[in-house]
Design an enzyme around this catalytic site. Structure first.
Site, PDB file in Angstrom:
ATOM      1  CE  LYS A  75      -3.819   2.327   1.900  1.00  0.00           C
ATOM      2  NZ  LYS A  75      -3.811   3.059   1.783  1.00  0.00           N
TER       3      LYS A  75
ATOM      4  NE  ARG B 281      -9.752   9.462  -2.523  1.00  0.00           N
ATOM      5  CZ  ARG B 281      -9.622   7.897  -2.243  1.00  0.00           C
ATOM      6  NH1 ARG B 281      -8.665   7.523  -1.977  1.00  0.00           N
ATOM      7  NH2 ARG B 281     -10.190   6.906  -1.277  1.00  0.00           N
TER       8      ARG B 281
ATOM      9  CD  GLU C 293      -1.734   5.324  -4.543  1.00  0.00           C
ATOM     10  OE1 GLU C 293      -1.053   6.052  -4.185  1.00  0.00           O
ATOM     11  OE2 GLU C 293      -2.639   4.969  -4.190  1.00  0.00           O
TER      12      GLU C 293
END
Length: 514
Positions: free
Chosen positions: A211, A231, A260
């Site tokens: 993550k 996002r 990301e």
């Protein structure tokens, strides 16, 4: 349709935690609306102004003491016309004119309508009618298959337009809404698991991923055109020319990638989230006063992709994640993909979790092998697993809540102990509170109240609360120079006195290590 009826619906939705009650109230309200009223209502109930931000802040609106009308006849069309006129104002004196226009509008509203309009304008309308609930309400209002509404919402990010299509064209219109390249798709979101054991118990054999604590981006390509979205579905292509060029050079003519952006240290470890955000906000390298280029600004943001939604004219939204991952691996080099492990072995999962933390990342994502990409939805197909940081802090003040929390002291002002005496504020949170806790907390804080300023009640620093959080970041907003990220209440600590609360030095030390 009168604004008062929308406000009553909003209060009903905000006043209950029951999803079925929210959906029923919204559906009943939406069903008889005209097409124009419908688009306005869906926008307002979702906390949006169709004309965009009006440039009036909370402080300015709070200072407006417009008299409340005893009985309002304001309609949705009246409010929309006012907002449309205010949105056209430009140039010198525009903000003053907007504030005057809003003051005149508020003077025609009742007290409840004023409260709703203030929160709508400043973007603080939290009443629970967000995308998932609203999509369900539209399906109920127009007797449409829920899956058709959700699928249309996945490809068309504007719920007001979805509502208009559902009302005018029914299911056939919704089925005609598909992926449109170079237009953002709402990102899939994750629920949480306490640890790797719980995640694997829920999912069985799953994909585990590092993550990353970076900037979520969606990259879309159509022939020679590449666009990058955040996002929140804002386009940021101009800020990221290197990423646009890199994706433009990939083989497929059409692509949608989810990933990301990270800023990395020279040793390959991730920079703190705040550093990534600072560099994300810069389009070009920053030039120093002496004309030199700052070395830190030259370090580019590195993309790491974890999902593929579209490639070479083929949509993959409904395909299992394991298939999407296979195609992603064939198109994107391994050093531009998020590290993954496929396993159902808890021991292997724990080792992978520790490896992610050792590499400087937040934790893990655990994802169902068979799950489709459910854009804009949060569910148990994706689970995030992060180590828990907690601090025992003191409550200095609290703010009166709105919507479901109206009548309760909700947003807590949190502080660490200064060993030299006094308290150092670290931020605020209203998260993690049950209805029972809100009721107890309101009574306990009012018993300790020392003064009130508008919606804030200041209290004696006597209550210690355990706060979970995701990290510590540098902050100019608070006197200690640091703030907590994603703070939420774990519970009060009646066994601890304020003198036993954590110190500001402890918080700063955590910031240096996270």
């Amino acid at each position: 349709m009168l604004l008062a009826e929308l406000v009553r619906t909003s209060n009903t939705v905000g006043g209950t935690a029951a999803r079925s009650v929210k959906i029923a109230a919204l559906a009943e309200f939406l069903r008889p609306l005209t097409d124009l009223e419908l688009t306005i209502a869906v926008s307002y109930l979702s906390g949006d102004v169709p004309q965009g931000k009006l440039g009036i802040g909370y402080a300015a609106l709070s200072s407006v003491k417009a008299p409340a009308s005893a009985e309002s006849r304001l309609s949705l069309l009246d409010v929309d016309a006012c907002f449309a006129e205010l949105a056209t104002l430009r140039g010198k004196g525009a903000n003053v004119a907007r504030l005057r226009g809003l003051t005149e509008l508020l003077a025609k509203a009742t007290h409840d309508e004023q409260d709703f309009l203030r929160r709508l304008v400043v973007g603080e309308l939290r009443q629970g009618a967000l995308q998932g609930v609203m999509a369900d309400a539209l399906a109920s209002a127009y007797r449409l298959p829920l899956q058709s509404v959700r699928r249309a919402a996945m490809f068309e990010g504007n719920l007001a337009r979805i509502a208009a299509t559902a009302q005018r064209e029914g299911e056939a219109g919704l089925l005609g809404i598909g992926v449109q390249l170079l237009r953002p798709v709402a990102p899939m979101l994750a629920d949480s698991a306490n640890d790797v054991d719980e995640a694997l118990a829920t999912l069985g054999r799953a994909i585990l991923e590092y993550k990353l604590d970076g900037v979520r981006v969606q990259v879309q390509k159509e022939a020679a055109y590449v666009k990058v979205f955040t996002r929140n579905l804002n386009e940021v292509s101009a800020r990221l020319p290197e990423l646009v060029e890199w994706v433009g050079g990939l083989a497929p003519d059409t692509l949608i990638l989810d990933g990301e952006l990270l800023s990395l240290r020279p040793d390959g470890r991730p920079q703190p989230f705040q550093v990534t955000m600072q560099r994300f906000g810069r389009r070009n390298a920053a030039e120093g006063k002496d004309g030199s280029v700052k070395e830190a600004a030259l370090q580019s943001l590195r993309p790491f992709f974890f999902d593929l939604l579209y490639a070479d004219g083929e949509a993959y939204f409904d395909r299992p994640l394991i298939e999407r991952t296979r195609v992603l691996s064939s198109l994107i080099p391994s050093d531009q993909r998020v590290p993954q492990l496929v396993t159902d072995d808890v021991s292997a999962g724990r080792d992978f979790f520790r490896a992610a933390l050792a590499a400087g990342h937040e934790g893990l994502m655990a994802k169902s092998l068979e799950g489709p990409y459910e854009a804009g939805r949060r569910g148990s197909q994706w689970l995030k697993v992060k180590p828990a940081h907690t601090l025992d802090l003191v409550v200095l003040a609290a703010e009166w809540g709105s919507g479901r929390r109206k009548g309760y002291l909700s947003n807590l002002h949190l502080a660490a102990r200064d060993p030299d005496g006094g308290w150092v504020m670290l931020g605020k949170t209203f998260k993690g509170m049950t209805d029972e806790l809100l009721a107890w907390q309101t009574k306990a804080l009012l018993e300790r109240a020392v003064r009130r300023e508008q919606h804030v009640v200041y209290v004696r620093p006597e209550l210690v609360v355990e706060i979970a959080f995701d990290g510590v970041q540098v902050s100019r907003q608070y006197p200690g120079g640091v703030a907590l990220r994603f703070a939420r209440v774990r519970g009060y600590r009646p066994d601890k006195s304020p003198e036993q609360a954590d110190t500001i030095e402890t918080v700063r030390a955590l910031g240096a290590s996270t």
